[in-house]
Design a protein around this motif. Sequence first.
Motif, mmCIF file in Angstrom:
data_model
loop_
_atom_site.group_PDB
_atom_site.id
_atom_site.type_symbol
_atom_site.label_atom_id
_atom_site.label_comp_id
_atom_site.label_asym_id
_atom_site.label_seq_id
_atom_site.Cartn_x
_atom_site.Cartn_y
_atom_site.Cartn_z
ATOM 1 N N ILE A 16 -65.953 -38.725 -55.021
ATOM 2 C CA ILE A 16 -66.889 -40.161 -55.442
ATOM 3 C C ILE A 16 -65.964 -40.937 -54.705
ATOM 4 O O ILE A 16 -66.810 -41.850 -53.915
ATOM 5 N N SER A 17 -64.770 -40.910 -54.579
ATOM 6 C CA SER A 17 -63.954 -41.854 -53.583
ATOM 7 C C SER A 17 -64.488 -41.582 -52.303
ATOM 8 O O SER A 17 -64.717 -42.741 -51.308
ATOM 9 N N GLU A 18 -64.575 -40.500 -51.716
ATOM 10 C CA GLU A 18 -64.953 -40.269 -50.203
ATOM 11 C C GLU A 18 -66.359 -40.638 -50.191
ATOM 12 O O GLU A 18 -66.662 -41.247 -48.847
ATOM 13 N N ARG A 19 -67.065 -40.312 -50.872
ATOM 14 C CA ARG A 19 -68.568 -40.904 -50.922
ATOM 15 C C ARG A 19 -68.702 -42.360 -50.945
ATOM 16 O O ARG A 19 -69.498 -43.056 -50.125
ATOM 17 N N LYS A 47 -67.652 -43.617 -47.437
ATOM 18 C CA LYS A 47 -68.794 -43.517 -46.494
ATOM 19 C C LYS A 47 -69.979 -44.296 -46.670
ATOM 20 O O LYS A 47 -70.556 -44.651 -45.585
ATOM 21 N N ASP A 48 -70.434 -44.402 -48.051
ATOM 22 C CA ASP A 48 -71.643 -45.428 -47.976
ATOM 23 C C ASP A 48 -71.255 -46.886 -47.957
ATOM 24 O O ASP A 48 -72.206 -47.539 -47.794
ATOM 25 N N LEU A 49 -70.238 -47.158 -48.217
ATOM 26 C CA LEU A 49 -69.692 -48.721 -48.150
ATOM 27 C C LEU A 49 -68.465 -48.773 -47.157
ATOM 28 O O LEU A 49 -67.440 -49.135 -47.741
ATOM 29 N N PRO A 50 -68.669 -48.634 -45.985
ATOM 30 C CA PRO A 50 -67.552 -48.733 -44.983
ATOM 31 C C PRO A 50 -66.841 -49.964 -45.256
ATOM 32 O O PRO A 50 -67.753 -51.068 -45.194
ATOM 33 N N GLY A 51 -65.466 -50.141 -45.161
ATOM 34 C CA GLY A 51 -64.944 -51.379 -45.131
ATOM 35 C C GLY A 51 -64.522 -51.537 -46.420
ATOM 36 O O GLY A 51 -63.679 -52.561 -46.688
ATOM 37 N N LEU A 52 -65.011 -51.072 -47.524
ATOM 38 C CA LEU A 52 -64.639 -51.410 -48.969
ATOM 39 C C LEU A 52 -63.298 -50.892 -49.333
ATOM 40 O O LEU A 52 -62.955 -49.930 -49.097
ATOM 41 N N LYS A 53 -62.605 -51.818 -49.547
ATOM 42 C CA LYS A 53 -61.129 -51.339 -49.997
ATOM 43 C C LYS A 53 -61.002 -51.482 -51.715
ATOM 44 O O LYS A 53 -61.766 -52.049 -52.354
ATOM 45 N N GLY A 54 -60.134 -50.759 -52.054
ATOM 46 C CA GLY A 54 -59.880 -50.778 -53.550
ATOM 47 C C GLY A 54 -60.424 -49.686 -54.365
ATOM 48 O O GLY A 54 -60.330 -49.685 -55.563
ATOM 49 N N PHE A 55 -61.077 -48.585 -53.732
ATOM 50 C CA PHE A 55 -61.849 -47.550 -54.449
ATOM 51 C C PHE A 55 -61.352 -46.202 -53.762
ATOM 52 O O PHE A 55 -62.092 -45.229 -53.804
ATOM 53 N N SER A 56 -59.905 -46.186 -53.693
ATOM 54 C CA SER A 56 -59.616 -44.690 -53.415
ATOM 55 C C SER A 56 -59.503 -43.798 -54.683
ATOM 56 O O SER A 56 -59.556 -44.408 -55.670
ATOM 57 N N ALA A 57 -59.283 -42.482 -54.387
ATOM 58 C CA ALA A 57 -59.213 -41.698 -55.577
ATOM 59 C C ALA A 57 -57.995 -41.847 -56.568
ATOM 60 O O ALA A 57 -58.177 -42.171 -57.746
ATOM 61 N N ARG A 58 -57.005 -42.669 -55.815
ATOM 62 C CA ARG A 58 -55.899 -43.087 -56.839
ATOM 63 C C ARG A 58 -56.182 -44.514 -57.412
ATOM 64 O O ARG A 58 -55.992 -44.456 -58.791
ATOM 65 N N SER A 59 -56.861 -45.462 -56.970
ATOM 66 C CA SER A 59 -57.308 -46.535 -57.552
ATOM 67 C C SER A 59 -58.419 -46.333 -58.773
ATOM 68 O O SER A 59 -58.370 -46.704 -59.740
ATOM 69 N N LEU A 60 -59.267 -45.119 -58.476
ATOM 70 C CA LEU A 60 -60.479 -44.624 -59.552
ATOM 71 C C LEU A 60 -59.539 -43.966 -60.663
ATOM 72 O O LEU A 60 -60.112 -44.596 -61.654
ATOM 73 N N ARG A 61 -58.518 -43.575 -60.450
ATOM 74 C CA ARG A 61 -57.767 -42.718 -61.492
ATOM 75 C C ARG A 61 -56.964 -43.685 -62.246
ATOM 76 O O ARG A 61 -57.030 -44.014 -63.511
ATOM 77 N N TYR A 62 -56.637 -44.988 -61.548
ATOM 78 C CA TYR A 62 -55.979 -46.069 -62.147
ATOM 79 C C TYR A 62 -56.917 -46.883 -63.286
ATOM 80 O O TYR A 62 -56.646 -47.297 -64.323
ATOM 81 N N MET A 63 -58.156 -47.016 -62.558
ATOM 82 C CA MET A 63 -59.166 -47.586 -63.471
ATOM 83 C C MET A 63 -59.478 -46.634 -64.727
ATOM 84 O O MET A 63 -59.711 -47.420 -65.804
ATOM 85 N N ARG A 64 -59.358 -45.624 -64.665
ATOM 86 C CA ARG A 64 -59.749 -44.701 -65.796
ATOM 87 C C ARG A 64 -58.606 -44.878 -66.928
ATOM 88 O O ARG A 64 -58.925 -45.058 -68.078
#
Length: 89
Positions: free
Chosen positions: A61-64, A67-84
């Motif tokens: 999901i993070s990779e996608r 790819k879909d929103l180039p330049g978007l910051k703060g949504f790495s896999a690590r950040s997504l896990r922190y959100m969870r």
Amino acid sequence: MNEIINYDKAVETIKTAILQSQYDAACSVNEKQLMLYYGIGKYISLNSRKGFWGKGAIDAISERLDKDLPGLKGFSARSLRYMRTFYEA
């Protein structure tokens, strides 16, 4: 001389209003951002912890998103896990 004093008061009043407005806007943005992170964390938690997604889902999901929103910051896999974790806490 009274005009200068009146201008000083006007400048202080306007400056205070501007700074308060900027502070309020920053607080509002932070609140919205926290709500977004909480919502994303909830979505990820409900799908990853219940076994709907496999182990690599968050990475994919993070990779996608990258790819879909180039330049978007703060949504790495690590950040997504922190959100969870934020949602689950």
